[in-house]
Scaffold this motif. Structure first.
Motif, PDB file in Angstrom:
ATOM      1  N   GLY A 177       0.617  -1.316   0.054  1.00 55.33           N
ATOM      2  CA  GLY A 177      -0.036  -0.006   0.107  1.00 55.33           C
ATOM      3  C   GLY A 177       0.794   1.243   0.179  1.00 55.33           C
ATOM      4  N   ALA A 178       2.174   1.111   0.377  1.00 51.76           N
ATOM      5  CA  ALA A 178       3.020   2.336   0.192  1.00 51.76           C
ATOM      6  C   ALA A 178       4.362   1.993  -0.503  1.00 51.76           C
ATOM      7  CB  ALA A 178       3.451   2.808   1.768  1.00 51.76           C
ATOM      8  N   VAL A 179       4.809   0.709  -0.374  1.00 47.55           N
ATOM      9  CA  VAL A 179       6.135   0.600  -1.030  1.00 47.55           C
ATOM     10  C   VAL A 179       5.645  -0.801  -1.757  1.00 47.55           C
ATOM     11  CG1 VAL A 179       7.615   1.821   0.458  1.00 47.55           C
ATOM     12  CG2 VAL A 179       7.107  -0.623   0.810  1.00 47.55           C
ATOM     13  N   ALA A 180       6.723  -0.941  -2.821  1.00 47.80           N
ATOM     14  CA  ALA A 180       6.316  -2.156  -3.767  1.00 47.80           C
ATOM     15  C   ALA A 180       7.491  -3.378  -3.358  1.00 47.80           C
ATOM     16  CB  ALA A 180       6.393  -1.857  -5.218  1.00 47.80           C
ATOM     17  N   TYR A 181       7.337  -4.362  -3.951  1.00 47.41           N
ATOM     18  CA  TYR A 181       8.333  -5.418  -3.464  1.00 47.41           C
ATOM     19  C   TYR A 181       9.807  -5.152  -3.975  1.00 47.41           C
ATOM     20  CZ  TYR A 181       5.772  -9.649  -1.500  1.00 47.41           C
ATOM     21  OH  TYR A 181       5.072 -10.597  -0.953  1.00 47.41           O
ATOM     22  N   HIS A 182       9.824  -4.361  -4.960  1.00 45.09           N
ATOM     23  CA  HIS A 182      11.271  -3.887  -5.063  1.00 45.09           C
ATOM     24  C   HIS A 182      11.963  -3.051  -4.184  1.00 45.09           C
ATOM     25  CE1 HIS A 182      10.731   0.333  -6.359  1.00 45.09           C
ATOM     26  NE2 HIS A 182       9.791   0.190  -6.720  1.00 45.09           N
ATOM     27  N   SER A 183      11.353  -2.295  -3.699  1.00 47.00           N
ATOM     28  CA  SER A 183      11.852  -1.678  -2.435  1.00 47.00           C
ATOM     29  C   SER A 183      12.306  -2.479  -1.133  1.00 47.00           C
ATOM     30  CB  SER A 183      10.918  -0.261  -2.410  1.00 47.00           C
ATOM     31  OG  SER A 183      11.705   0.650  -1.200  1.00 47.00           O
ATOM     32  N   ALA A 184      10.997  -2.946  -0.719  1.00 44.86           N
ATOM     33  CA  ALA A 184      11.088  -3.806   0.386  1.00 44.86           C
ATOM     34  C   ALA A 184      11.660  -5.215   0.349  1.00 44.86           C
ATOM     35  CB  ALA A 184       9.643  -4.191   0.827  1.00 44.86           C
ATOM     36  N   GLY A 185      11.906  -5.545  -0.909  1.00 44.79           N
ATOM     37  CA  GLY A 185      12.684  -6.642  -1.194  1.00 44.79           C
ATOM     38  C   GLY A 185      14.239  -6.268  -1.270  1.00 44.79           C
ATOM     39  N   GLY A 186      14.663  -5.013  -1.337  1.00 39.06           N
ATOM     40  CA  GLY A 186      16.280  -4.733  -1.441  1.00 39.06           C
ATOM     41  C   GLY A 186      16.746  -4.940  -2.827  1.00 39.06           C
ATOM     42  N   THR A 187      15.928  -4.646  -3.977  1.00 37.85           N
ATOM     43  CA  THR A 187      16.414  -5.216  -5.065  1.00 37.85           C
ATOM     44  C   THR A 187      17.214  -3.928  -5.850  1.00 37.85           C
ATOM     45  OG1 THR A 187      14.493  -6.549  -5.628  1.00 37.85           O
ATOM     46  CG2 THR A 187      15.602  -5.486  -7.765  1.00 37.85           C
ATOM     47  N   ALA A 188      18.369  -4.076  -6.259  1.00 32.60           N
ATOM     48  CA  ALA A 188      19.332  -3.215  -6.734  1.00 32.60           C
ATOM     49  C   ALA A 188      18.845  -2.496  -7.935  1.00 32.60           C
ATOM     50  CB  ALA A 188      20.679  -3.619  -6.783  1.00 32.60           C
ATOM     51  N   GLY A 189      19.417  -1.546  -8.388  1.00 26.78           N
ATOM     52  CA  GLY A 189      18.906  -0.806  -9.571  1.00 26.78           C
ATOM     53  C   GLY A 189      18.907   0.541  -9.534  1.00 26.78           C
ATOM     54  N   SER A 190      18.725   1.269 -10.829  1.00 20.72           N
ATOM     55  CA  SER A 190      18.500   2.722 -10.568  1.00 20.72           C
ATOM     56  C   SER A 190      17.077   2.981 -10.505  1.00 20.72           C
ATOM     57  CB  SER A 190      19.133   3.386 -11.831  1.00 20.72           C
ATOM     58  OG  SER A 190      18.403   2.829 -13.118  1.00 20.72           O
ATOM     59  N   SER A 191      16.024   2.093 -10.635  1.00 17.47           N
ATOM     60  CA  SER A 191      14.588   2.382 -10.655  1.00 17.47           C
ATOM     61  C   SER A 191      13.991   1.160 -10.186  1.00 17.47           C
ATOM     62  CB  SER A 191      14.089   2.897 -11.964  1.00 17.47           C
ATOM     63  OG  SER A 191      14.279   1.878 -12.990  1.00 17.47           O
ATOM     64  N   GLY A 192      12.868   1.299  -9.869  1.00 14.62           N
ATOM     65  CA  GLY A 192      11.883  -0.161  -9.488  1.00 14.62           C
ATOM     66  C   GLY A 192      11.472  -0.755 -10.513  1.00 14.62           C
TER      67      GLY A 192
END
Length: 296
Positions: free
Chosen positions: A215-230
């Motif tokens: 509801g506020a952050v997607a898995y790419h952020s909460a899951g620590g996924t690297a890269g320049s964007s989600g």
């Protein structure tokens, strides 16, 4: 022992007594770093307003690392560093629990200041959350055992990109996905493990966030996924999206996690929202259980 004089023996015994005394004074602490919105009094390490009832278990000797939750990360990071200096220097060690933008705060502190000389403190903060020096000596960085993160925003949120939050709030500009990911070197954890706890109980506007979200952050952020964007990452039950993997393994599709980042809990049942909901709720629920079991 043969060959040792009486004075040598006395010196050895005195040294052992001093070492035993130092070990006895060592204390472990659990530091809780809030996210966006704040709520607890800044500098008051016993105010758990952001999280829920202060009586709730949260690991050994829990302390609340309160920052205002609205200002730029860099402008408020001093409060996080003050708490780390207070409780994580000298003989004392810390476990860290961070929520949402608190992920950015602890990550920023470690990457930017974790290699600096820190004065050893006495774990007795004044009204502003600053502790006194012990013997005037320093150490490099802080004594931290691990970092737990629930609903982490280290990768930012598309809600900030799209202006869904108040644009006048300085923190929102830091939470844009490209800004959050460039704010510091997320791979620089000083060798400390970040254990990640995700939520997938998204809200009605979840279509604005890629893949699974809380509801506020997607898995790419909460899951620590690297890269320049989600990127779009999901649970294994979702056929139309690459899976967020547990542990440190690369995600389905090949995206990788930042160094020393490991997904400990993935919300496969889509049960947990962003939290804390006034009662240690949402994704914080699973992180708190880990702190209770392992922060001792």
């Amino acid at each position: 022992m043969m060959g040792l004089s009486k004075n040598t023996w006395r010196g050895a015994v005195a040294a052992l007594i001093l070492l035993a005394g130092a070990a006895a004074l060592a204390t472990n602490y659990s530091l809780w770093v809030n996210g966006r919105g704040g709520g607890g009094q800044v500098g008051n390490h016993l105010d758990f307003t952001y999280w829920g009832p202060a009586s709730t278990a949260g690991g050994v000797n829990k302390r609340s690392v309160n920052w205002d939750g609205t200002s730029h990360i860099a402008d408020q990071n001093q409060h996080v560093r003050n708490a780390l200096d207070c409780y994580c220097t000298g003989p004392n060690w810390c476990y860290i629990a961070a929520h949402s933008a608190g992920n950015l705060q602890i990550g920023y502190a470690l990457a930017m200041y974790g290699g600096s000389a820190r004065l050893k403190k006495n774990a007795a903060p004044d009204g502003s959350g600053v502790c006194g020096n012990t013997d005037g000596s320093t150490q490099t960085g802080w004594n931290i055992k691990f970092v737990d993160v629930a609903a982490g925003a280290a990768g930012g949120s598309e809600l900030a990109d799209l202006g869904e939050w108040a644009v006048s709030e300085p923190l929102v500009s830091d939470l844009r996905t490209s800004t959050a990911r460039a704010l510091y070197n997320h791979n620089s954890t000083r060798g400390l493990w970040f254990y990640l706890f995700t939520g997938a109980g998204g809200a009605f506007y979840s279509g604005l966030l890629p893949g699974q979200d809380d509801g506020a952050v997607a898995y790419h952020s909460a899951g620590g996924t690297a890269g320049s964007s989600g990127r779009s990452l999901c649970n294994p039950s979702d056929w139309f999206c690459d899976d967020l993997t547990l542990g440190t393994a690369a995600n389905q599709g090949g995206s990788t996690k930042w160094s020393f980042h490991s997904v400990r809990f993935r919300d496969d049942k889509e049960k947990y929202d962003h939290g804390p909901n006034g009662n240690w709720g949402g994704a914080i629920t699973t992180m708190r259980a880990d702190m209770v079991n392992n922060a001792k």
